[in-house]
Design an enzyme around this catalytic site. Structure first.
Site, short mmCIF file in Angstrom:
data_model
loop_
_atom_site.label_atom_id
_atom_site.label_comp_id
_atom_site.label_asym_id
_atom_site.label_seq_id
_atom_site.Cartn_x
_atom_site.Cartn_y
_atom_site.Cartn_z
N LYS A 44 0.82 -1.21 0.00
CA LYS A 44 0.00 0.00 0.00
C LYS A 44 0.85 1.27 0.00
CE LYS A 44 -4.30 -1.69 0.41
NZ LYS A 44 -5.47 -1.43 1.21
N ASP A 95 -7.99 -0.12 6.83
CA ASP A 95 -7.80 -1.24 7.75
C ASP A 95 -6.43 -1.14 8.39
OD1 ASP A 95 -10.17 -2.80 7.61
OD2 ASP A 95 -9.60 -3.48 5.62
#
Length: 402
Positions: A75, A123
């Site tokens: 990410k 998350d």
């Protein structure tokens, strides 16, 4: 569960917008931005010959994103990249001239960035990337985290100076809350999932992930015949499958999307033929993949270039974490977080029951991606029985290069 792609769009070319986002020119842009990052290095590609032999494969490689830009996750490539692009676009508009990546540290550009607040739901890993990107360019960040995000992951984001906002419910609830509050306050949402009328920024996030594919193809002596990639809302899987389809064409590998059985929203989209909101039951240990509605942009790509969709169970994910930490033969030790080894878990399950459908045999060359290291070290130690530092120490002794 296993589902071959029977969608009417399967194997049709990507739409023009998606081909532009995930194509060669977009990947070139990502590389130019990465070249400006002080700590950018290509992540390692590990060969696992012992495990390949056990599974009956010609070759098995793991692209290890646990070393990406110091954030421990793939990410790192998406959120920060999107923040940089948005700051440059806003600066170009306000300054009345073209502003390039080399101008990010100029005072006039940082003055523009200082007036901007970027927001997202996470998350854990995406929020960390957005927060780091904001800190690097001098913008503010507001990160929304749901009830299931651990305190350790919250702290890892907060250290980049982000405002942390707790939200009741699950990831999808935090996405809606982030969008609502950002609209009220005039913040810019940098989401890794899309919704009607909001597609370009998630597209930029996905574009950032194309760096993984480009690096892997350079590192491999032969392109893979099969690729297994995990999915949350689908962005990472769509980026990799889409770029492979563009650069390899008819020679592209068989691509399988892997999800937790408890949060299989892309599988649900494949079954329905369009994104659907799936039921939320018991939480999954694969926390970074706990999403209950696929991103429409990601699904649009996967409907065309994914060949199969499958799920794995909780025990499958944990078993792979342990297997990678304690390899056999001369395979290197790899630290994979709860969601990191899910693609490999899918491969192992496929070899046990779906070889024929996927054409897996002794000539197959398989690529999987470790999407995260131990982003929550305490949880990792609980599940694996070893601290990540001890696993890495073993890795260094085995001669692998981080």
């Amino acid at each position: 569960m296993f589902l071959p792609n029977s969608n009417a769009l399967h194997r049709r070319p990507l739409g023009a917008a998606d081909a532009e986002t995930l194509g060669i020119a977009g990947a070139d842009t990502v590389e130019r931005f990465l070249a400006r990052r002080d700590n950018h290095l290509a992540t390692p590609l590990h060969a696992l010959p012992a495990l390949a032999g056990e599974l009956g494969l010609a070759a098995l490689h793991v692209k290890d994103e646990g070393f990406r830009l110091g954030l421990g996750s793939f990410k790192a490539l998406g959120g920060a990249y999107a923040v940089f692009r948005l700051v440059l676009e806003e600066a170009s508009k306000r300054l009345g001239r073209s502003v390039e990546v080399g101008d990010l540290d100029r005072p006039e550009v940082r003055s523009v960035a200082a007036t901007m607040t970027v927001a997202c739901a996470t998350d854990g890993n995406h929020g960390r990337s957005v927060a780091q990107g904001a800190e690097l360019v001098g913008a503010k960040a507001a990160i929304f985290v749901h009830a299931g995000v651990s305190d350790e992951r919250v702290a890892a984001i907060a250290r980049y100076g982000a405002e942390m906002i707790r939200v009741d419910g699950n990831y999808d609830d935090s996405v809606r809350q982030a969008a609502r509050i950002a609209a009220e306050k005039g913040w810019t949402v940098v989401s890794d999932t899309s919704w009607p009328g909001y597609e370009r920024i998630p597209g930029l996030v996905m574009q950032g992930y194309t760096a993984i594919v480009r690096e892997a193809l350079r590192q491999l002596s032969d392109p893979p015949t099969h690729v297994f990639v995990q999915a949350g809302v689908g962005g990472i899987a769509a980026a990799i499958a889409g770029h492979l389809a563009i650069v390899l064409g008819e020679a592209r590998p068989v691509f399988t999307v892997v999800e937790p059985a408890r949060a299989a929203c892309v599988f649900g989209a494949a079954k329905a033929g369009h994104p659907v909101k799936i039921a939320h039951g018991e939480a999954t240990v694969m926390a970074m993949l706990e999403c209950y509605e696929a991103s429409p942009v990601a699904w649009r790509v996967l409907a065309r270039v994914a060949d199969a969709f499958m799920t794995v169970d909780e025990d499958d994910a944990v078993a792979v974490m342990r297997r990678l930490a304690r390899p056999s033969g001369n395979d290197p030790a790899i630290v994979a977080g709860e969601s990191g080894g899910v693609g490999l878990a899918g491969l192992i399950r496929a070899m046990a029951g779906h070889k024929a459908e996927l054409g897996l045999d002794a000539t197959s060359r398989v690529l999987v991606i470790n999407t995260e290291a131990a982003t929550d070290p305490r949880r990792y130690a609980e599940l694996v029985g070893m601290n990540p530092a001890d696993v890495l120490a073993g890795k260094m002794l085995s001669g692998a290069t981080p």
